[in-house]
Motif scaffolding. Sequence first.
Motif, PDB file in Angstrom:
ATOM      1  N   HIS A 125       0.800  -1.224   0.000  1.00 17.91           N
ATOM      2  CA  HIS A 125       0.000   0.000   0.000  1.00 17.91           C
ATOM      3  C   HIS A 125       0.834   1.278   0.000  1.00 17.91           C
ATOM      4  O   HIS A 125       0.465   2.250  -0.687  1.00 17.91           O
ATOM      5  CB  HIS A 125      -0.962  -0.001   1.190  1.00 17.91           C
ATOM      6  N   GLN A 132      -8.525   3.159   0.903  1.00 23.64           N
ATOM      7  CA  GLN A 132      -8.660   3.676   2.254  1.00 23.64           C
ATOM      8  C   GLN A 132      -9.011   2.499   3.149  1.00 23.64           C
ATOM      9  O   GLN A 132     -10.065   1.890   3.009  1.00 23.64           O
ATOM     10  CB  GLN A 132      -9.742   4.762   2.288  1.00 23.64           C
ATOM     11  N   GLN A 133      -8.117   2.152   4.060  1.00 19.28           N
ATOM     12  CA  GLN A 133      -8.239   0.873   4.757  1.00 19.28           C
ATOM     13  C   GLN A 133      -9.508   0.770   5.584  1.00 19.28           C
ATOM     14  O   GLN A 133     -10.154  -0.282   5.608  1.00 19.28           O
ATOM     15  CB  GLN A 133      -7.022   0.632   5.646  1.00 19.28           C
ATOM     16  N   ALA A 134      -9.893   1.840   6.260  1.00 18.28           N
ATOM     17  CA  ALA A 134     -11.112   1.769   7.074  1.00 18.28           C
ATOM     18  C   ALA A 134     -12.338   1.521   6.197  1.00 18.28           C
ATOM     19  O   ALA A 134     -13.213   0.704   6.539  1.00 18.28           O
ATOM     20  CB  ALA A 134     -11.278   3.064   7.866  1.00 18.28           C
ATOM     21  N   GLU A 272     -10.394   8.400  -3.087  1.00 17.52           N
ATOM     22  CA  GLU A 272      -9.941   7.081  -3.520  1.00 17.52           C
ATOM     23  C   GLU A 272      -9.917   6.995  -5.035  1.00 17.52           C
ATOM     24  O   GLU A 272      -8.956   6.489  -5.628  1.00 17.52           O
ATOM     25  CB  GLU A 272     -10.848   6.005  -2.941  1.00 17.52           C
ATOM     26  N   ILE A 310      -2.038  11.833   3.102  1.00 23.15           N
ATOM     27  CA  ILE A 310      -2.718  10.580   3.450  1.00 23.15           C
ATOM     28  C   ILE A 310      -3.242  10.579   4.883  1.00 23.15           C
ATOM     29  O   ILE A 310      -4.242   9.929   5.194  1.00 23.15           O
ATOM     30  CB  ILE A 310      -1.786   9.378   3.207  1.00 23.15           C
ATOM     31  N   GLY A 311      -2.609  11.343   5.763  1.00 27.75           N
ATOM     32  CA  GLY A 311      -3.113  11.422   7.125  1.00 27.75           C
ATOM     33  C   GLY A 311      -4.500  12.044   7.182  1.00 27.75           C
ATOM     34  O   GLY A 311      -5.363  11.608   7.958  1.00 27.75           O
ATOM     35  N   TRP A 313      -6.665  11.930   4.706  1.00 26.36           N
ATOM     36  CA  TRP A 313      -7.562  10.942   4.090  1.00 26.36           C
ATOM     37  C   TRP A 313      -7.906   9.840   5.089  1.00 26.36           C
ATOM     38  O   TRP A 313      -9.055   9.418   5.206  1.00 26.36           O
ATOM     39  CB  TRP A 313      -6.883  10.371   2.848  1.00 26.36           C
ATOM     40  N   TRP A 314      -6.906   9.394   5.835  1.00 20.99           N
ATOM     41  CA  TRP A 314      -7.113   8.332   6.818  1.00 20.99           C
ATOM     42  C   TRP A 314      -8.093   8.778   7.905  1.00 20.99           C
ATOM     43  O   TRP A 314      -8.869   7.985   8.416  1.00 20.99           O
ATOM     44  CB  TRP A 314      -5.761   7.969   7.438  1.00 20.99           C
ATOM     45  N   GLN A 315      -8.024  10.074   8.242  1.00 24.37           N
ATOM     46  CA  GLN A 315      -8.850  10.589   9.329  1.00 24.37           C
ATOM     47  C   GLN A 315     -10.153  11.214   8.834  1.00 24.37           C
ATOM     48  O   GLN A 315     -10.898  11.781   9.633  1.00 24.37           O
ATOM     49  CB  GLN A 315      -8.054  11.620  10.128  1.00 24.37           C
ATOM     50  N   ASP A 316     -10.415  11.105   7.544  1.00 20.11           N
ATOM     51  CA  ASP A 316     -11.646  11.637   6.956  1.00 20.11           C
ATOM     52  C   ASP A 316     -11.802  13.130   7.231  1.00 20.11           C
ATOM     53  O   ASP A 316     -12.823  13.598   7.741  1.00 20.11           O
ATOM     54  CB  ASP A 316     -12.861  10.862   7.478  1.00 20.11           C
ATOM     55  N   ALA A 678       0.962   8.104   7.888  1.00 20.72           N
ATOM     56  CA  ALA A 678       0.111   7.082   8.512  1.00 20.72           C
ATOM     57  C   ALA A 678      -0.169   5.975   7.526  1.00 20.72           C
ATOM     58  O   ALA A 678      -0.731   6.211   6.473  1.00 20.72           O
ATOM     59  CB  ALA A 678      -1.193   7.709   8.991  1.00 20.72           C
TER      60      ALA A 678
END
Length: 679
Positions: A125, A132-134, A272, A310-311, A313-316, A678
């Motif tokens: 990844h 987006q993993q979540a 994404e 990406i941080g 994106w990870w945290q929306d 992240a």
Amino acid sequence: MVFNVDGLTGTECEYKGEKCKPGMRPGVIETIHRRLDGLEKSIEELKSSEPSNALKPQEPHDIVRLARELHRLNESAHFVTGSPHKRRRIDDDASTLVPQYPGKPSLPPEPILQAIIEAYFSHLHPWIPMLQQARFDRRLADPATRPKLLVILHAMVVAATRYVDPTCIPGPLPTPAEREQTRSWVMSTAMSALVIESLQALTIIAFNDIGNGEAMRAWAIIGSLTRTAEYLQLTVEQDGQDEQGTPDRASLSRPFVSLPPLPGEAWIEREEQRRVFWNIFSLDRFCSITTGWNTSLTSDDVCRRLPCDIGLWWQDEPVVTPYFNIWDKSAGRIGNPIAFLPSQYTSNDNNHHINKGTSPAESSHSPNQPSPTINMTTVGAFAYCMEATESLSQVTTYFLQQRVDMRDQHELGSWLTRFKELDLRLIHWKMLLPQKWKADMARQDSRMDPNLTLAHVSHNTSIILLHQPIAFPAPSWAFAARLPSTCSAHTCSAAAVEVAAIARNYLKTLPASLPVANLLAFCLFIAARALLIHWQYYPPAALAPEFPSLVESLDKMSRLWRGYDEGHLPSDLAGRYAQKLRDLQSRCVKEELYCIDPSGYTAEVSDLEQPPVQNAVPDILQSMHSVPNGPILGHDSTYEAGTGDLNMISQMILDPKFMDMDRIISFHDGMFNADDYAV
């Protein structure tokens, strides 16, 4: 022993010790074929019967007879071929086998599948960040959306299984042979559906093929990906600022929309899709850079914002990023000043449609610097990696691949102007890196960010490829003595030394078994190759010690790529590069007259077997002698075209202010830690 095929006369297959060869007696295959033809004819007659007859129920015994006949023929065909996936057809060539596509492969048991998914996100990844993993986990747990992820799951099995420790799972992992069968299923399935998941699966497969040293398998996939991205309109934004433009620039014909528009709150999914495009863009550029082929995604097609940090994106955390402009090929031809091409960034959404050929006065900001209103805090490492990749593509497309008559003074002047323009662009990119990305040398032993590492190495490789023609000019260039070759040669060598240092420190802090991106392996190959060329052109200096360091780094990258599959891959990409460098060094030592062609790297990195590069001038090394401010090569002193524009351009290039500019990103001033990244 006698085996009878039920229902067929004279079709005994006899195995009587060694008296006769096993197999069907003559006439069996022809009989089966005739029965198939008869059956197909009967079915066609039923289809063509009168409507009234078609409505009548079939007699029970007819149905039974038809079912029995189909069963017999199926068993006979299976007996003949010995495989449930193949059937022998008797056409012009009775030996032709028609392969049948295998059925859908089974996924590993859930605990093993989860280990493979975890290995994908931790190992692959970071280099292809498009899931987006979540969100992926939520869709995987939902019975309604899990089937849509099936093709991605199988692609993960193909690419990430080798990074799962087989001693830590409750059962056997898919074997390499099984993964190859799964790859075939992923290819056939993904190619048949215009959905985002198909593009994500094919991106994983292409990235894996290249890293495995099987790039020729990936080129067709990449070509398909670029076209499919256009079909799905992933090349443009969905905020009304696409290539159809604002209302006053709308076209009469609207393209067919394959994907439904996303609602405003679906920001994670929108990002994404944007990242799917940028990963395809990266593959397209890698293909062009390494092979010398044309790029497929051009300014006519692309109008995209950069991927966000990406941080966020990870945290929306929804943010807006700048548009990233790429150049038009026709406007970028040598002879057209780069100043008239659009700048890298556009902050004002109404200005991102800068026409090809727009003058700097018409643009909203300077062509070499981003507008002060551009908010670059919303982008992260992956965006800077895309920028550096595009810079590398610009050097190859708009300088190295341009056709120039070096005997024509005007074309030569335009070529040298392009060299200076691109050099300044690269210098500006380095100067404008945000301060937050600078290294904290007190923490230099911590893990380095993978995408920023790749961005900085790609930048230095751009410097090498740009300066190589000036540093090591062709013997046939009569004007070569007028070039700042010594300065450019030093620049190439210094950039290669920094690539070696960055790679060595990145690998030193890298956790065990994490693979490295394919482009990074290519950059190390170019850097090591430049040191070999410098060694040849400037004897009696010794080969730089960074050369074995680069080869050693490639060997380590090869081991990391293989994971727990050590021994299964015949030759991965990094391993091929390392071996090619050893072969080049050996040939330089053993063959006195052998000279590496600086521009021949595209043939050397090809999967195809290439004939040895022949010297255009057999006595090239015998004729080497010192010339002022140039390489130690002989040149034609009767060249008379070095006046006028050429003189002026040469003086500009030789200007101390230009020559002394800081072009190279070093490990000590250009890296940053992975703590902000992240995964």
